[in-house]
Design an enzyme around this catalytic site. Sequence first.
Site, PDB file in Angstrom:
ATOM      1  NE  ARG A 185       1.439  13.602   3.120  1.00 25.58           N
ATOM      2  CZ  ARG A 185       0.303  15.108   3.560  1.00 25.58           C
ATOM      3  NH1 ARG A 185      -0.459  15.487   3.229  1.00 25.58           N
ATOM      4  NH2 ARG A 185       1.734  15.930   4.345  1.00 25.58           N
ATOM      5  CD  GLU A 224      -2.069  -1.921   1.296  1.00 20.54           C
ATOM      6  OE1 GLU A 224      -0.921  -2.766   2.463  1.00 20.54           O
ATOM      7  OE2 GLU A 224      -1.831  -3.291   0.356  1.00 20.54           O
ATOM      8  CD  GLU A 245      -5.960  25.397   1.336  1.00 26.01           C
ATOM      9  OE1 GLU A 245      -4.823  25.184   2.689  1.00 26.01           O
ATOM     10  OE2 GLU A 245      -5.992  25.545   0.209  1.00 26.01           O
ATOM     11  N   GLY A 266       8.952   3.703   2.753  1.00 26.24           N
ATOM     12  CA  GLY A 266       8.373   2.507   2.638  1.00 26.24           C
ATOM     13  C   GLY A 266       7.179   2.942   3.021  1.00 26.24           C
ATOM     14  CB  SER A 288       8.283   8.026   6.179  1.00 26.80           C
ATOM     15  OG  SER A 288       8.013   6.547   6.611  1.00 26.80           O
ATOM     16  CD  GLU A 309       4.902  15.158   2.953  1.00 27.35           C
ATOM     17  OE1 GLU A 309       4.830  15.740   3.123  1.00 27.35           O
ATOM     18  OE2 GLU A 309       4.524  13.925   3.568  1.00 27.35           O
TER      19      GLU A 309
END
Length: 205
Positions: free
Chosen positions: A53, A49, A159, A132, A130, A136
């Site tokens: 981002r 998965e 926002e 893994g 990150s 992003e």
Amino acid sequence: MAQNRVEYGRDDVEIAAREVAFKGFFRIETIRLRHRTFAGGWTGYFERELFERGEAVCVLLFDPQRDCVVLTEQFRIGALADEHSPWLLELVAGMVEPGESYADVAQRETAEEAGCTFNELLPICNYWVSPGGTSERVQLYCALIDSAGVEGVHGLAEEHEDIRLAKMSFGDAYAAVECGRINNAATIMALQWLHIHHSRLLQKK
């Protein structure tokens, strides 16, 4: 004696299937793939998965005339379990929209979140947050500003942004890193970079 190293790239990954597993405020994709191994050959097919981002820009606002930084303070859902508070001290930041350069985002977010402009924009680094599990990637900057009158609460209501500015001496900000009060990666990295280059940047008064 140095050994020969095999260097792999994008062509050494084979994607068999890719689909959107969830789409809300963020998007999650399920990807079925295989890739080459260091021993030679290929892995078997497997699924991962991916939290999609995109790219972000984070800006450390530094005033060399007053030797102070301007940080933002706002609520972060990912820090709900933080032992101090889910309101974190951070950098000015925003996501890169289609057609925008990193510098465009830095300028836009500095205006929206801090209500000011910068005199000079210094690149620090570009890094994976990150890898893994998320795509992003962040472009990190230090922006030189005149912090006179830079204060208050900012952000876009549409926002749901409620951003309070925190102006502090560089010494106090770095002490907050050392004691763990500032505990998010981009802000730590930027303040460590400023610690290394502090003397040189003070000459830009």
